[in-house]
Design a protein around this motif. Sequence first.
Motif, short mmCIF file in Angstrom:
data_model
loop_
_atom_site.label_atom_id
_atom_site.label_comp_id
_atom_site.label_asym_id
_atom_site.label_seq_id
_atom_site.Cartn_x
_atom_site.Cartn_y
_atom_site.Cartn_z
N ILE A 281 -4.14 4.76 5.20
CA ILE A 281 -4.83 5.90 4.59
C ILE A 281 -4.49 7.17 5.34
O ILE A 281 -4.19 8.21 4.73
CB ILE A 281 -6.36 5.65 4.57
CG1 ILE A 281 -6.70 4.56 3.55
CG2 ILE A 281 -7.11 6.93 4.25
CD1 ILE A 281 -8.12 4.03 3.64
N ASP A 282 -4.52 7.12 6.67
CA ASP A 282 -4.16 8.29 7.48
C ASP A 282 -2.73 8.73 7.17
O ASP A 282 -2.45 9.92 7.03
CB ASP A 282 -4.30 7.99 8.97
CG ASP A 282 -5.74 7.86 9.42
OD1 ASP A 282 -6.64 8.25 8.65
OD2 ASP A 282 -5.96 7.33 10.52
N HIS A 283 -1.83 7.76 7.07
CA HIS A 283 -0.42 8.07 6.76
C HIS A 283 -0.31 8.75 5.40
O HIS A 283 0.40 9.76 5.26
CB HIS A 283 0.40 6.78 6.79
CG HIS A 283 1.81 6.97 6.35
ND1 HIS A 283 2.78 7.50 7.17
CD2 HIS A 283 2.42 6.73 5.16
CE1 HIS A 283 3.92 7.57 6.51
NE2 HIS A 283 3.73 7.11 5.29
N GLN A 284 -1.01 8.22 4.41
CA GLN A 284 -0.94 8.80 3.07
C GLN A 284 -1.54 10.21 3.05
O GLN A 284 -1.01 11.10 2.37
CB GLN A 284 -1.67 7.90 2.07
CG GLN A 284 -0.90 6.62 1.80
CD GLN A 284 -1.71 5.60 1.00
OE1 GLN A 284 -2.92 5.49 1.15
NE2 GLN A 284 -1.02 4.84 0.17
N ARG A 285 -2.59 10.42 3.81
CA ARG A 285 -3.18 11.77 3.89
C ARG A 285 -2.19 12.76 4.50
O ARG A 285 -2.05 13.88 4.01
CB ARG A 285 -4.45 11.75 4.73
CG ARG A 285 -5.64 11.17 4.01
CD ARG A 285 -6.87 11.20 4.88
NE ARG A 285 -7.99 10.61 4.19
CZ ARG A 285 -9.01 10.05 4.78
NH1 ARG A 285 -9.07 10.01 6.10
NH2 ARG A 285 -9.98 9.52 4.09
N ALA B 138 -5.31 -0.88 7.10
CA ALA B 138 -5.71 -0.09 5.92
C ALA B 138 -6.05 1.34 6.34
O ALA B 138 -5.65 2.30 5.67
CB ALA B 138 -6.90 -0.74 5.22
N ASN B 139 -6.76 1.49 7.44
CA ASN B 139 -7.13 2.83 7.92
C ASN B 139 -5.88 3.62 8.32
O ASN B 139 -5.77 4.81 8.01
CB ASN B 139 -8.09 2.75 9.10
CG ASN B 139 -9.47 2.28 8.68
OD1 ASN B 139 -9.83 2.31 7.50
ND2 ASN B 139 -10.25 1.81 9.63
N ARG C 104 0.82 -1.22 0.00
CA ARG C 104 0.00 0.00 0.00
C ARG C 104 0.85 1.26 0.00
O ARG C 104 0.52 2.23 -0.66
CB ARG C 104 -0.88 0.03 1.24
CG ARG C 104 -2.08 -0.84 1.14
CD ARG C 104 -3.27 -0.01 1.39
NE ARG C 104 -4.45 -0.76 1.02
CZ ARG C 104 -5.64 -0.41 1.39
NH1 ARG C 104 -5.79 0.64 2.14
NH2 ARG C 104 -6.67 -1.09 1.00
N ASN D 134 0.49 13.44 1.93
CA ASN D 134 -0.02 14.31 0.87
C ASN D 134 -0.15 15.74 1.37
O ASN D 134 0.17 16.69 0.65
CB ASN D 134 -1.37 13.82 0.36
CG ASN D 134 -1.26 12.53 -0.43
OD1 ASN D 134 -0.18 12.16 -0.89
ND2 ASN D 134 -2.36 11.82 -0.57
#
Length: 165
Positions: free
Chosen positions: A67-71, A63-64, A24, A74
């Motif tokens: 997603i938090d890490h990617q946000r 997964a959550n 991911r 970004n």
Amino acid sequence: MPESPLVQAFRENERDLVQFLVARLKSAFAAQDIAQELYLKVASLDGHEPVRNGRAYLFRMAANLAIDHQRRENRQVELLAEAQAWLADGQEPATPERTLIARAELRRLERALAELPPTTRRIFHLSRFEEKSQREIAAIVGLSPTAVFKHLRNALDHLAKVRDP
């Protein structure tokens, strides 16, 4: 003290979880960090309701967290691009005088933050630096979203008074 079933499930599935996170995030280091964060969250859940499918629960949590890490990543990229655009937008280079003025303003704002009540300061930090929503903050600090809004408004009012005397 025996491990909870969820911690046991984490230990049994750790390798698969890390591989999932690497796929991911495209980073083994980030995947290891997220897996460690996941373990800490799972270990802190002792005493909560039992989970029917520990493996599925762990992968959903992973997964959550990814997603938090990617946000966050970004957002950091956006902020850096914003800062670079602002700096390149006809701004004069930093001079010793401008640096001193900026440092003085930063110290003034840091003092103003320190003057805030601890709960208001924590709410401000969660909002501005960890990018949490008011609902998320309310759940973290145990207040209503309306109370969180009032704390944020008070913090911003206080900082504005210090910035613009």
